[in-house]
Design an enzyme around this catalytic site. Structure first.
Site, PDB file in Angstrom:
ATOM      1  N   ASP A 214      11.045  30.544  -4.270  1.00 44.41           N
ATOM      2  CA  ASP A 214      10.915  31.914  -3.760  1.00 44.41           C
ATOM      3  C   ASP A 214       9.464  32.240  -3.413  1.00 44.41           C
ATOM      4  O   ASP A 214       8.550  31.544  -3.843  1.00 44.41           O
ATOM      5  CB  ASP A 214      11.447  32.924  -4.790  1.00 44.41           C
TER       6      ASP A 214
ATOM      7  N   GLU B   4      10.687  33.197  -9.373  1.00 43.63           N
ATOM      8  CA  GLU B   4       9.488  32.993 -10.189  1.00 43.63           C
ATOM      9  C   GLU B   4       8.548  34.163 -10.029  1.00 43.63           C
ATOM     10  O   GLU B   4       7.912  34.614 -10.977  1.00 43.63           O
ATOM     11  CB  GLU B   4       8.803  31.681  -9.775  1.00 43.63           C
TER      12      GLU B   4
HETATM   13 ZN   LIG Z   1       3.651  30.284  -7.310  1.00 43.27          ZN
END
Ligand SMILES: [Zn+2]
Length: 373
Positions: free
Chosen positions: A78, A139
């Site tokens: 992501d 993340e």
């Molecule tokens: Zn990163």
């Protein structure tokens, strides 16, 4: 052995596939194609459903040609925003976006390096032990993807996350554990002009408490912050509610617990002295990483860097990453610098030479582990 044009092409293809956190469906499909096209087994976990996102975390298991212990490489798929409509271009050995979006080298440079390493291993029939590749989602939203990953699925004895700033050669061996802390004050409303004595001002009670609390750098290993304050309903009403969002971080858990207790106790005491009521909610976000140069995961990385002519640099950071979660999940893990620059801005860029070095680092670590066993 590394095919520079191939890694550039794959990197650019991937960054141009939008994958803002929660909307990783298209990059997941691309990665599934890349890995299954190479005859590899890919597992997608249930994290997408749990987070209401388009994709789960991907785990690729690559069988070893040799008997050796399994090692893990990890990256996230992501990105932050603005990450839609990315157009990447290469000039003078540097890859940049058009300037109206991020580039996404954070963290697709890592994924490109991992895929290139897989190709080099296969093309050159390089003997290697079993490998696991973990590519996480969300993340950038507080490590949510890796937090939902089931680490019992892994066989790895040590792990390398490729998601740190700094030049290739950077090895992050220390990062803090963190608590999110929310402070709430309940006072009593009253008309500010007619009968303020009947009220208890939550904003003032909070202010008195905050003034007594430590903030900023506490010691070399420990920091805390007050980040958001909100409260009250109108100018002419004695504020009956106020809340503050803050955090504390430390390189050691006992110190984190100690500073958190101090913040909590000071806040509650001072608010009560003002006749108001306090509530403090503490949420543990992730564990610390505190490795020393003698630990195997570090020694292997150092040797791997040296053997390809990079200068290893062991560093400490004040931020968390998937390495915090993987290490906390019981697999010794460092985070490696991959040469991405100005991340989370529209001026993000990466040098082609660093992209190539990243792939060489992955290969070199694999070789070192094979030698060790
Ligand atoms: Zn990163």
């Amino acid at each position: 052995m590394i095919n520079q044009q191939r890694i550039i092409d794959n990197f650019i293809t991937m960054v141009e596939i939008a994958s803002v956190s929660g909307k990783e469906g298209k990059i997941r499909d691309y990665l599934l194609g890349e890995f299954t096209g190479r005859g590899l087994q890919v597992l997608e976990d249930q994290t997408g459903d749990m987070l209401n996102g388009e994709s789960g975390n991907l785990l690729v298991k690559i069988p070893g040609i040799l008997e050796a212990e399994t090692i893990l490489f990890a990256a996230h798929m992501d990105t932050v925003e603005p990450g839609e409509g990315i157009e990447a271009s290469l000039a003078d050995g540097v890859i940049i976006s058009k300037g109206n979006t991020i580039l996404g080298s954070d963290d697709k440079a890592a994924i490109a390096a991992m895929i290139e390493a897989v190709d080099v291993l296969r093309e050159n029939k390089i003997p290697h032990g079993p490998l696991e590749l973990l590519i996480t989602v969300c993340e950038e939203q507080g490590l949510k993807g890796s937090k939902h990953f089931d680490f019992t699925r892994l066989d790895s004895v040590m792990a390398y996350v490729l998601d740190a700033g700094g030049d290739p050669g950077t090895i992050i061996t220390q990062s803090p554990c963190q608590n999110e802390i929310e402070y709430k004050v309940y006072g009593k409303p009253a008309h500010a002009g007619m009968n303020p004595e009947r009220g208890i001002n939550a904003i003032q009670a909070a202010a008195m408490a905050l003034a007594r609390m430590p903030c900023g750098r506490i010691d070399q290993d420990t920091t805390c912050n007050l980040g958001i304050i909100e409260g009250g309903t109108a100018r002419n009403i004695v504020a009956d509610y106020c809340h503050i969002k803050g955090e504390a971080r430390s390189l050691t858990r006992p110190r984190l617990d100690e500073i958190t207790e101090l913040l909590k106790d000071t806040f509650i005491d001072e608010v009560q002295k003002q006749g108001a009521r306090a509530e403090v909610d503490v949420k543990f976000l992730y564990s610390e990483v505190k490795l020393s140069p003698g630990d195997r995961v570090v020694k292997t990385a150092v040797r791997a860097m040296e053997s390809i002519g990079l200068i290893p640099s062991l560093e400490s950071t004040g931020g968390g990453s998937d390495a915090s979660i993987i290490h906390g999940g019981g697999i010794p893990c460092v985070n490696l610098g991959i040469g991405m620059n100005n991340v989370h801005t529209c001026a993000e860029y990466i040098k082609v030479e660093d992209l190539v070095k990243d792939a060489r680092i992955v290969l070199s670590i694999i070789r070192e582990v094979t030698k060790e066993d």
